[in-house]
Motif scaffolding. Structure first.
Motif, mmCIF file in Angstrom:
data_model
loop_
_atom_site.group_PDB
_atom_site.id
_atom_site.type_symbol
_atom_site.label_atom_id
_atom_site.label_comp_id
_atom_site.label_asym_id
_atom_site.label_seq_id
_atom_site.Cartn_x
_atom_site.Cartn_y
_atom_site.Cartn_z
ATOM 1 N N LEU A 42 0.830 -1.194 0.000
ATOM 2 C CA LEU A 42 0.000 0.000 0.000
ATOM 3 C C LEU A 42 0.869 1.250 0.000
ATOM 4 C CD1 LEU A 42 -2.661 -0.990 2.695
ATOM 5 C CD2 LEU A 42 -3.008 -0.895 0.221
ATOM 6 N N ALA A 43 0.333 2.324 -0.578
ATOM 7 C CA ALA A 43 0.990 3.629 -0.576
ATOM 8 C C ALA A 43 0.048 4.630 0.081
ATOM 9 C CB ALA A 43 1.316 4.063 -1.993
ATOM 10 N N TYR A 44 0.479 5.186 1.208
ATOM 11 C CA TYR A 44 -0.326 6.171 1.945
ATOM 12 C C TYR A 44 0.036 7.566 1.453
ATOM 13 C CZ TYR A 44 -1.201 2.214 4.983
ATOM 14 O OH TYR A 44 -1.575 0.985 5.455
ATOM 15 N N PRO A 45 -0.961 8.363 1.067
ATOM 16 C CA PRO A 45 -0.666 9.697 0.528
ATOM 17 C C PRO A 45 -0.247 10.691 1.616
ATOM 18 C CG PRO A 45 -3.032 9.403 0.727
ATOM 19 C CD PRO A 45 -2.400 8.085 1.106
ATOM 20 N N ILE A 46 0.500 11.684 1.176
ATOM 21 C CA ILE A 46 0.813 12.835 2.030
ATOM 22 C C ILE A 46 0.131 14.026 1.375
ATOM 23 C CG2 ILE A 46 2.616 14.334 2.956
ATOM 24 C CD1 ILE A 46 4.511 11.922 2.812
ATOM 25 N N ARG A 47 -0.821 14.617 2.081
ATOM 26 C CA ARG A 47 -1.586 15.749 1.547
ATOM 27 C C ARG A 47 -1.358 16.976 2.408
ATOM 28 N NH1 ARG A 47 -6.732 12.055 1.261
ATOM 29 N NH2 ARG A 47 -6.200 10.802 -0.552
ATOM 30 N N ASP A 48 -0.928 18.044 1.779
ATOM 31 C CA ASP A 48 -0.656 19.306 2.479
ATOM 32 C C ASP A 48 0.286 19.083 3.660
ATOM 33 O OD1 ASP A 48 -2.345 20.759 0.749
ATOM 34 O OD2 ASP A 48 -4.096 20.156 1.917
ATOM 35 N N GLY A 49 1.265 18.192 3.462
ATOM 36 C CA GLY A 49 2.255 17.942 4.494
ATOM 37 C C GLY A 49 1.806 16.989 5.590
ATOM 38 N N ILE A 50 0.611 16.400 5.440
ATOM 39 C CA ILE A 50 0.067 15.515 6.476
ATOM 40 C C ILE A 50 -0.054 14.098 5.919
ATOM 41 C CG2 ILE A 50 -1.921 15.034 7.953
ATOM 42 C CD1 ILE A 50 -2.513 18.091 7.760
ATOM 43 N N PRO A 51 0.632 13.134 6.529
ATOM 44 C CA PRO A 51 0.474 11.745 6.095
ATOM 45 C C PRO A 51 -0.934 11.248 6.426
ATOM 46 C CG PRO A 51 2.450 12.023 7.436
ATOM 47 C CD PRO A 51 1.646 13.278 7.566
ATOM 48 N N ILE A 52 -1.610 10.697 5.437
ATOM 49 C CA ILE A 52 -2.965 10.157 5.619
ATOM 50 C C ILE A 52 -2.815 8.652 5.852
ATOM 51 C CG2 ILE A 52 -5.280 9.958 4.657
ATOM 52 C CD1 ILE A 52 -4.269 12.875 5.069
ATOM 53 N N MET A 53 -2.850 8.264 7.118
ATOM 54 C CA MET A 53 -2.543 6.889 7.504
ATOM 55 C C MET A 53 -3.809 6.044 7.661
ATOM 56 S SD MET A 53 0.632 7.201 7.345
ATOM 57 C CE MET A 53 1.018 5.530 7.807
ATOM 58 N N LEU A 54 -4.668 6.117 6.668
ATOM 59 C CA LEU A 54 -5.907 5.336 6.656
ATOM 60 C C LEU A 54 -5.817 4.316 5.523
ATOM 61 C CD1 LEU A 54 -8.455 8.270 6.972
ATOM 62 C CD2 LEU A 54 -7.759 6.686 8.775
ATOM 63 N N VAL A 55 -6.072 3.056 5.851
ATOM 64 C CA VAL A 55 -6.021 2.004 4.843
ATOM 65 C C VAL A 55 -7.004 2.318 3.710
ATOM 66 C CG1 VAL A 55 -6.391 -0.457 4.413
ATOM 67 C CG2 VAL A 55 -5.222 0.280 6.494
ATOM 68 N N SER A 56 -8.144 2.885 4.057
ATOM 69 C CA SER A 56 -9.157 3.210 3.048
ATOM 70 C C SER A 56 -8.696 4.300 2.074
ATOM 71 C CB SER A 56 -10.464 3.635 3.720
ATOM 72 O OG SER A 56 -10.262 4.800 4.491
ATOM 73 N N GLU A 57 -7.713 5.099 2.456
ATOM 74 C CA GLU A 57 -7.188 6.163 1.597
ATOM 75 C C GLU A 57 -5.925 5.734 0.846
ATOM 76 O OE1 GLU A 57 -8.341 9.440 1.065
ATOM 77 O OE2 GLU A 57 -10.133 8.677 2.030
ATOM 78 N N ALA A 58 -5.376 4.584 1.203
ATOM 79 C CA ALA A 58 -4.129 4.122 0.590
ATOM 80 C C ALA A 58 -4.368 3.595 -0.814
ATOM 81 C CB ALA A 58 -3.508 3.035 1.460
ATOM 82 N N ARG A 59 -3.333 3.752 -1.628
ATOM 83 C CA ARG A 59 -3.358 3.237 -2.997
ATOM 84 C C ARG A 59 -2.704 1.860 -3.004
ATOM 85 N NH1 ARG A 59 0.480 3.306 -7.003
ATOM 86 N NH2 ARG A 59 1.899 4.566 -5.770
ATOM 87 N N LYS A 60 -3.363 0.887 -3.640
ATOM 88 C CA LYS A 60 -2.787 -0.453 -3.751
ATOM 89 C C LYS A 60 -1.660 -0.430 -4.758
ATOM 90 C CE LYS A 60 -6.937 -2.921 -2.440
ATOM 91 N NZ LYS A 60 -7.985 -3.853 -2.800
ATOM 92 N N LEU A 61 -0.553 -1.046 -4.400
ATOM 93 C CA LEU A 61 0.588 -1.129 -5.309
ATOM 94 C C LEU A 61 0.466 -2.370 -6.172
ATOM 95 C CD1 LEU A 61 3.426 -0.279 -2.783
ATOM 96 C CD2 LEU A 61 2.304 1.264 -4.386
ATOM 97 N N ASP A 62 0.843 -2.229 -7.439
ATOM 98 C CA ASP A 62 0.853 -3.423 -8.270
ATOM 99 C C ASP A 62 2.161 -4.164 -8.050
ATOM 100 O OD1 ASP A 62 2.794 -2.101 -9.754
ATOM 101 O OD2 ASP A 62 1.446 -1.589 -11.396
ATOM 102 N N SER A 63 2.281 -5.337 -8.582
ATOM 103 C CA SER A 63 3.449 -6.181 -8.304
ATOM 104 C C SER A 63 4.738 -5.641 -8.923
ATOM 105 C CB SER A 63 3.200 -7.605 -8.800
ATOM 106 O OG SER A 63 2.922 -7.589 -10.181
ATOM 107 N N SER A 64 4.640 -4.730 -9.885
ATOM 108 C CA SER A 64 5.839 -4.186 -10.510
ATOM 109 C C SER A 64 6.390 -2.963 -9.796
ATOM 110 C CB SER A 64 5.558 -3.830 -11.965
ATOM 111 O OG SER A 64 4.618 -2.787 -12.044
ATOM 112 N N THR A 65 5.662 -2.416 -8.824
ATOM 113 C CA THR A 65 6.089 -1.205 -8.115
ATOM 114 C C THR A 65 6.956 -1.549 -6.930
ATOM 115 O OG1 THR A 65 4.036 -0.117 -8.750
ATOM 116 C CG2 THR A 65 5.286 0.886 -6.972
#
Length: 65
Positions: A42-65
């Motif tokens: 998973l990739a958790y976004p950082i928005r306006d300098g704030i890490p968004i540590m919610l699984v529901s907001e995370a982007r799933k990584l594909d196997s090549s990343t």
């Protein structure tokens, strides 16, 4: 734009953060402004300098990343 957002994040705080799903370490992807949990694939976004540590907001990584 990502550099402006991530430059607002305290690097010491980033060292303390862990993945909320696995409790594993995170890798900071400065270019994409994300915190990467390789264990959870998973990739958790950082928005306006704030890490968004919610699984529901995370982007799933594909196997090549």
């Amino acid at each position: 734009m990502a550099d402006n957002q991530t430059s607002l994040v305290d690097p010491k705080m980033l060292e303390l953060l862990v993945c909320p799903l696995t409790q594993g370490t995170l890798k900071w992807d400065r270019e994409k402004s994300e915190l990467i949990s390789e264990k959870a694939r998973l990739a958790y976004p950082i928005r306006d300098g704030i890490p968004i540590m919610l699984v529901s907001e995370a982007r799933k990584l594909d196997s090549s990343t």
